[in-house]
Write a protein that holds these residues in place. Structure first.
Motif, PDB file in Angstrom:
ATOM      1  N   CYS A  18     129.729  47.470 -39.301  1.00 40.81           N
ATOM      2  CA  CYS A  18     129.876  48.679 -38.459  1.00 40.81           C
ATOM      3  C   CYS A  18     129.603  50.197 -39.659  1.00 40.81           C
ATOM      4  O   CYS A  18     130.420  49.973 -40.789  1.00 40.81           O
ATOM      5  CB  CYS A  18     131.441  49.118 -38.007  1.00 40.81           C
TER       6      CYS A  18
ATOM      7  N   LYS B 145     138.771  51.046 -31.684  1.00 38.72           N
ATOM      8  CA  LYS B 145     137.686  51.859 -32.368  1.00 38.72           C
ATOM      9  C   LYS B 145     137.975  51.808 -33.837  1.00 38.72           C
ATOM     10  O   LYS B 145     138.966  51.876 -34.350  1.00 38.72           O
ATOM     11  CB  LYS B 145     137.672  53.227 -31.814  1.00 38.72           C
TER      12      LYS B 145
ATOM     13  N   SER C  68     136.181  58.243 -39.311  1.00 45.10           N
ATOM     14  CA  SER C  68     135.582  57.787 -40.706  1.00 45.10           C
ATOM     15  C   SER C  68     135.997  59.126 -41.494  1.00 45.10           C
ATOM     16  O   SER C  68     136.238  58.794 -42.830  1.00 45.10           O
ATOM     17  CB  SER C  68     134.389  57.105 -41.072  1.00 45.10           C
TER      18      SER C  68
HETATM   19  N1  GSH Z   1     133.069  59.160 -35.033  1.00 41.70           N
HETATM   20  C1  GSH Z   1     133.633  57.569 -35.388  1.00 41.70           C
HETATM   21  C2  GSH Z   1     132.661  56.730 -34.826  1.00 41.70           C
HETATM   22  C3  GSH Z   1     133.409  55.130 -35.020  1.00 41.70           C
HETATM   23  C4  GSH Z   1     132.465  54.263 -34.120  1.00 41.70           C
HETATM   24  O1  GSH Z   1     131.513  54.587 -33.054  1.00 41.70           O
HETATM   25  N2  GSH Z   1     132.834  52.889 -34.444  1.00 41.70           N
HETATM   26  C5  GSH Z   1     132.153  52.120 -33.462  1.00 41.70           C
HETATM   27  C6  GSH Z   1     131.773  50.836 -34.264  1.00 41.70           C
HETATM   28  S1  GSH Z   1     130.363  51.042 -35.120  1.00 41.70           S
HETATM   29  C7  GSH Z   1     133.378  51.270 -32.487  1.00 41.70           C
HETATM   30  O2  GSH Z   1     134.502  51.369 -32.880  1.00 41.70           O
HETATM   31  N3  GSH Z   1     132.920  51.103 -31.304  1.00 41.70           N
HETATM   32  C8  GSH Z   1     133.851  50.606 -30.327  1.00 41.70           C
HETATM   33  C9  GSH Z   1     134.266  51.591 -29.081  1.00 41.70           C
HETATM   34  O3  GSH Z   1     133.952  52.769 -29.399  1.00 41.70           O
HETATM   35  O4  GSH Z   1     134.843  51.111 -28.253  1.00 41.70           O
HETATM   36  C10 GSH Z   1     134.067  57.489 -36.915  1.00 41.70           C
HETATM   37  O5  GSH Z   1     133.030  58.242 -37.503  1.00 41.70           O
HETATM   38  O6  GSH Z   1     134.680  56.717 -37.328  1.00 41.70           O
END
Ligand code: GSH
Length: 121
Positions: free
Chosen positions: A51, A91, A109
């Motif tokens: 990720c 997430k 993040s």
């Molecule tokens: N805005 C978040 C984005 C995090 C994100 O989109 N993570 C993805 C993996 S790359 C995730 O956990 N996806 C699973 C979901 O949204 O259910 C950050 O910066 O941490």
């Protein structure tokens, strides 16, 4: 299916390049590093290997030289369940912060990196 595979492949390439280009970790006196090491014991990062947001946080962890346990929430069912049940959603990245009997689950993040910078930078 193909999109998923491509995304996973690209993520792995990004993660690999990131490790090769991450530079030097912060240097501290032995005493200061021992304190940071101790503080790191109360932190864990729930993450996916490929990720890009997790890559960003892992770079910050490396730069700040804080030993934080990485918990694979994609392949490890126990960590995945912990994240869903206690964090509230699957997430990543998500930083688990234990302070005495209090546990905080920090998503986003940018927020995690700012927290680490403020605490260890
Ligand atoms: N805005 C978040 C984005 C995090 C994100 O989109 N993570 C993805 C993996 S790359 C995730 O956990 N996806 C699973 C979901 O949204 O259910 C950050 O910066 O941490």
């Amino acid at each position: 299916m193909l999109v998923k595979l491509l995304r996973e492949g690209l993520g792995r390439i990004i993660a690999g390049i990131s490790v090769m280009t991450q530079g030097n970790a912060m240097k501290r006196t032995e005493e200061d590093q021992a304190l940071v090491n101790k503080a790191g014991e109360s932190l864990s990062l729930y993450q996916f290997q490929s990720c890009p947001f997790c890559v960003k946080v892992r770079r910050q962890i490396h730069k700040l030289n804080v030993p934080i346990e990485l918990r694979d929430a994609k392949n490890n069912a126990q960590f995945r369940n912990e994240l869903a049940e206690n964090g509230g959603r699957i997430k990543v990245p998500c930083l688990r912060i234990q302070e005495n009997n209090d546990v905080q689950w920090m998503y986003e993040s940018n927020d995690i990196n700012a927290y680490l910078q403020q605490r260890f930078g």
